[in-house]
Design a protein around this motif. Structure first.
Motif, PDB file in Angstrom:
ATOM      1  N   LYS A 282      31.182  21.986  57.888  1.00 51.94           N
ATOM      2  CA  LYS A 282      29.644  22.466  58.445  1.00 51.94           C
ATOM      3  C   LYS A 282      28.830  22.753  57.105  1.00 51.94           C
ATOM      4  CE  LYS A 282      27.511  26.245  61.106  1.00 51.94           C
ATOM      5  NZ  LYS A 282      27.689  27.424  61.897  1.00 51.94           N
ATOM      6  N   ASP A 283      29.480  23.407  56.218  1.00 54.22           N
ATOM      7  CA  ASP A 283      28.397  24.054  55.018  1.00 54.22           C
ATOM      8  C   ASP A 283      28.299  22.961  53.970  1.00 54.22           C
ATOM      9  OD1 ASP A 283      28.684  26.204  56.040  1.00 54.22           O
ATOM     10  OD2 ASP A 283      30.344  27.090  54.708  1.00 54.22           O
ATOM     11  N   CYS A 284      29.428  21.787  53.857  1.00 56.73           N
ATOM     12  CA  CYS A 284      29.245  20.914  52.915  1.00 56.73           C
ATOM     13  C   CYS A 284      28.595  19.501  53.481  1.00 56.73           C
ATOM     14  CB  CYS A 284      30.414  20.620  52.396  1.00 56.73           C
ATOM     15  SG  CYS A 284      31.419  21.742  51.435  1.00 56.73           S
ATOM     16  N   MET A 285      28.541  19.222  54.708  1.00 59.34           N
ATOM     17  CA  MET A 285      28.079  18.113  55.384  1.00 59.34           C
ATOM     18  C   MET A 285      27.073  18.316  56.428  1.00 59.34           C
ATOM     19  SD  MET A 285      31.756  16.223  55.659  1.00 59.34           S
ATOM     20  CE  MET A 285      30.782  14.517  56.140  1.00 59.34           C
ATOM     21  N   SER A 286      26.775  19.524  56.643  1.00 60.75           N
ATOM     22  CA  SER A 286      26.099  20.103  57.550  1.00 60.75           C
ATOM     23  C   SER A 286      26.216  19.192  58.808  1.00 60.75           C
ATOM     24  CB  SER A 286      24.253  19.713  57.100  1.00 60.75           C
ATOM     25  OG  SER A 286      23.947  20.563  55.751  1.00 60.75           O
ATOM     26  N   MET A 287      27.251  19.330  59.530  1.00 56.54           N
ATOM     27  CA  MET A 287      27.528  18.627  60.555  1.00 56.54           C
ATOM     28  C   MET A 287      28.732  19.486  61.378  1.00 56.54           C
ATOM     29  SD  MET A 287      29.724  15.273  59.490  1.00 56.54           S
ATOM     30  CE  MET A 287      30.536  15.019  61.081  1.00 56.54           C
ATOM     31  N   SER A 288      28.981  19.184  62.568  1.00 58.12           N
ATOM     32  CA  SER A 288      30.301  19.925  63.144  1.00 58.12           C
ATOM     33  C   SER A 288      30.906  18.587  63.975  1.00 58.12           C
ATOM     34  CB  SER A 288      29.648  20.740  64.470  1.00 58.12           C
ATOM     35  OG  SER A 288      28.892  20.167  65.244  1.00 58.12           O
ATOM     36  N   PHE A 289      32.091  18.920  64.205  1.00 60.52           N
ATOM     37  CA  PHE A 289      32.789  18.198  65.046  1.00 60.52           C
ATOM     38  C   PHE A 289      33.914  18.733  66.045  1.00 60.52           C
ATOM     39  CE2 PHE A 289      35.300  19.791  61.427  1.00 60.52           C
ATOM     40  CZ  PHE A 289      36.708  19.594  61.788  1.00 60.52           C
ATOM     41  N   GLU A 296      39.889  13.534  65.268  1.00 59.00           N
ATOM     42  CA  GLU A 296      38.789  14.174  64.828  1.00 59.00           C
ATOM     43  C   GLU A 296      38.837  14.854  63.487  1.00 59.00           C
ATOM     44  OE1 GLU A 296      35.746  13.171  65.799  1.00 59.00           O
ATOM     45  OE2 GLU A 296      36.832  12.101  67.495  1.00 59.00           O
ATOM     46  N   ASP A 297      39.788  15.676  63.360  1.00 51.79           N
ATOM     47  CA  ASP A 297      40.181  16.187  62.262  1.00 51.79           C
ATOM     48  C   ASP A 297      40.516  15.235  60.815  1.00 51.79           C
ATOM     49  OD1 ASP A 297      40.084  18.461  63.411  1.00 51.79           O
ATOM     50  OD2 ASP A 297      42.159  19.262  63.541  1.00 51.79           O
ATOM     51  N   VAL A 298      41.050  14.460  60.909  1.00 45.85           N
ATOM     52  CA  VAL A 298      41.448  13.522  59.996  1.00 45.85           C
ATOM     53  C   VAL A 298      40.225  12.818  59.439  1.00 45.85           C
ATOM     54  CG1 VAL A 298      43.938  13.310  60.350  1.00 45.85           C
ATOM     55  CG2 VAL A 298      42.357  11.724  61.460  1.00 45.85           C
ATOM     56  N   LYS A 299      39.441  12.407  60.464  1.00 49.54           N
ATOM     57  CA  LYS A 299      38.256  11.602  60.117  1.00 49.54           C
ATOM     58  C   LYS A 299      37.049  12.685  59.527  1.00 49.54           C
ATOM     59  CE  LYS A 299      37.266  10.302  64.311  1.00 49.54           C
ATOM     60  NZ  LYS A 299      36.408   9.287  65.349  1.00 49.54           N
ATOM     61  N   ALA A 300      37.238  13.821  59.894  1.00 47.64           N
ATOM     62  CA  ALA A 300      36.423  14.789  59.138  1.00 47.64           C
ATOM     63  C   ALA A 300      36.741  15.202  57.669  1.00 47.64           C
ATOM     64  CB  ALA A 300      36.117  16.069  60.053  1.00 47.64           C
ATOM     65  N   LEU A 301      38.127  15.294  57.684  1.00 46.69           N
ATOM     66  CA  LEU A 301      38.870  15.491  56.303  1.00 46.69           C
ATOM     67  C   LEU A 301      38.429  14.308  55.095  1.00 46.69           C
ATOM     68  CD1 LEU A 301      40.224  17.501  54.613  1.00 46.69           C
ATOM     69  CD2 LEU A 301      42.439  16.390  55.505  1.00 46.69           C
ATOM     70  N   GLN A 302      38.691  13.217  55.787  1.00 43.15           N
ATOM     71  CA  GLN A 302      38.471  11.897  54.844  1.00 43.15           C
ATOM     72  C   GLN A 302      36.926  12.057  54.510  1.00 43.15           C
ATOM     73  OE1 GLN A 302      39.894   7.598  54.925  1.00 43.15           O
ATOM     74  NE2 GLN A 302      37.964   7.811  56.395  1.00 43.15           N
ATOM     75  N   SER A 303      35.983  12.223  55.295  1.00 40.44           N
ATOM     76  CA  SER A 303      34.493  12.184  54.900  1.00 40.44           C
ATOM     77  C   SER A 303      34.248  13.306  54.098  1.00 40.44           C
ATOM     78  CB  SER A 303      33.580  12.385  56.350  1.00 40.44           C
ATOM     79  OG  SER A 303      34.016  11.350  57.177  1.00 40.44           O
ATOM     80  N   LEU A 304      34.940  14.768  54.403  1.00 44.22           N
ATOM     81  CA  LEU A 304      34.655  15.702  53.311  1.00 44.22           C
ATOM     82  C   LEU A 304      35.063  15.195  51.884  1.00 44.22           C
ATOM     83  CD1 LEU A 304      33.719  18.666  53.276  1.00 44.22           C
ATOM     84  CD2 LEU A 304      36.218  19.182  53.975  1.00 44.22           C
TER      85      LEU A 304
END
Length: 410
Positions: A282-289, A296-304
């Motif tokens: 949320k803070d680094c990418m201005s998005m939620s999941f 969904e967790d692993v896709k968000a972690l890779q993007s982060l």
């Protein structure tokens, strides 16, 4: 006359038992020479010369001076705090070893049936050491982002979802559990079982057995070179759950190790107070999941990781080997076993102290053996012994000792 023991040792050197001096006149002189040297020092030789009206030669005087200096030096060393402290440690270690080994080395132990019983000869184990993480060696690694969902919050729960992502490629399996999914786990993950079928937020999902999931996962991993599984808080949870499940089902995964992204982001973003994955995204990418959905967790972690431009060197810095995880599983298993046995002491010791005793490798039976073999002193020696690095096993606190001693004495 000084200490009797020292005089006896001197007599052996001057009047050895393997030679027959008892029938000769020299015996009395040999014994007198030995005791004089012990109590007076080598100066006794100069007094002998005086009584015989002889003048000691140059070599004799040089020898006597050296001997006197050595005697004075040894006396100074033996009176020092360091020497006496070390002597006390050696005596303490000898007593502790006798208590830990039982009757194994007692004289005539084979002739005493009670001394050779399993309870008498069973050894109290040395301190077990908590495993330390070992970083994976540099190489052509593939970083695969990985996440588990389980039936509960502990490290002995069944896997109910396993998901990975490597670039555009992904792996996702729902696993039908052998044990019930707790209400708390369902509230977090949205996964539950009803009428023999598995659901994710009221939507039926296809599930496989844990054996089928591990087989598919193994085949999927084989396409990658030296895979490292990157997971958030993986050192404390995901890696242990995964490898424990593999052990229970006789599987061996083709992986080099793991990376805990929690420690990665603590280094990359040191000023933050919260390092939860959803807060970071949320803070680094201005998005939620959809947090706590493994896929969904692993896709968000890779993007982060890509968004924060985390280098491979930083990821490797916070890696840990498969061997470390298996050692951690064994350590936790031994600790839990010891902790379970220590429950009779729960009415007099805190949970913290019980866990500390268990983490040192001591069970209730070990404490009981130490008390039976050495009494209160034996119990204190066992709890307060130090390892080769000088690290205390449990405690040196008198109040702790007295509580355990009172338990066994009653």
């Amino acid at each position: 006359m000084g200490s009797t023991q020292g005089n006896e040792l001197r007599k052996i050197t001057k009047n050895p038992k393997n030679r027959f001096y008892g029938g000769y006149e020299s015996t009395a002189f040999r014994v007198a020479a030995a005791i004089s040297q012990k109590n007076i020092g080598h100066d006794a030789l100069s007094k002998v010369y005086e009584n015989l009206l002889l003048s000691p030669g140059k070599n004799t005087q040089l020898f006597l001076a050296r001997a006197a200096n050595k005697r004075a030096y040894n006396k100074h060393i033996k009176s020092s705090i360091a020497y006496n402290k070390r002597r006390h440690e050696l005596v303490f270690n000898d007593k502790t070893a006798e208590i830990k080994e039982g009757t194994t080395y007692q004289s005539g132990v084979d002739l005493n049936p009670s001394a050779t019983s399993s309870a008498s000869t069973e050894e109290i184990p040395d301190t077990i050491v908590r495993p330390t993480p070992t970083v994976v060696d540099k190489g052509n690694h593939t970083f695969i982002y990985f996440e588990l969902e389980t039936t509960g919050l502990g490290t002995s729960c069944d896997i109910i979802q396993l998901a990975c992502v490597a670039g555009e490629d992904s792996f996702n399996r729902y696993v039908f559990p052998k044990s019930p999914i707790t209400d708390g786990a369902t509230a977090v993950t949205g996964l539950y079982v009803a009428s023999g079928k598995m659901y994710f937020h009221k939507n039926k999902v296809d599930s496989v057995s844990v054996e089928g999931c591990l087989e598919d996962f193994t085949q999927w991993l084989k396409q990658y070179s030296k895979p490292l599984l990157v997971c958030h808080n993986g050192r404390a949870f995901d890696s242990i759950n995964l490898l424990k499940t593999c052990q229970n089902n006789s599987f061996s995964l083709p992986i080099e190790g793991f990376v805990d992204s929690l420690f990665v982001f603590r280094e990359a973003l040191p000023d933050r107070k919260c390092y939860k994955l959803e807060a970071l995204v949320k803070d680094c990418m201005s998005m939620s999941f959809k947090a706590h959905s493994a896929h969904e967790d692993v896709k968000a972690l890779q993007s982060l990781v890509l968004q924060c431009k985390i280098s491979c060197d930083v990821l490797l810095k916070h890696s840990f080997s498969v061997e470390y995880v298996t050692s951690s599983i064994d350590y936790k298993s031994k600790t839990d076993e010891c902790l379970g046995s220590l429950q009779p002491l729960s009415n007099c010791l805190s949970k913290y102290m019980l866990r500390k005793i268990a983490q040192s490798g001591l069970s209730y039976q070990h404490l009981k053996m130490a008390y039976e073999r050495g009494g209160p002193e034996g119990l204190e020696n066992t709890l307060s012994e130090t390892n080769s690095d000088g690290i205390l096993r449990v405690a040196k606190t008198r109040s702790i000792f007295s509580k355990i001693i009172n338990h066994f004495s009653n």
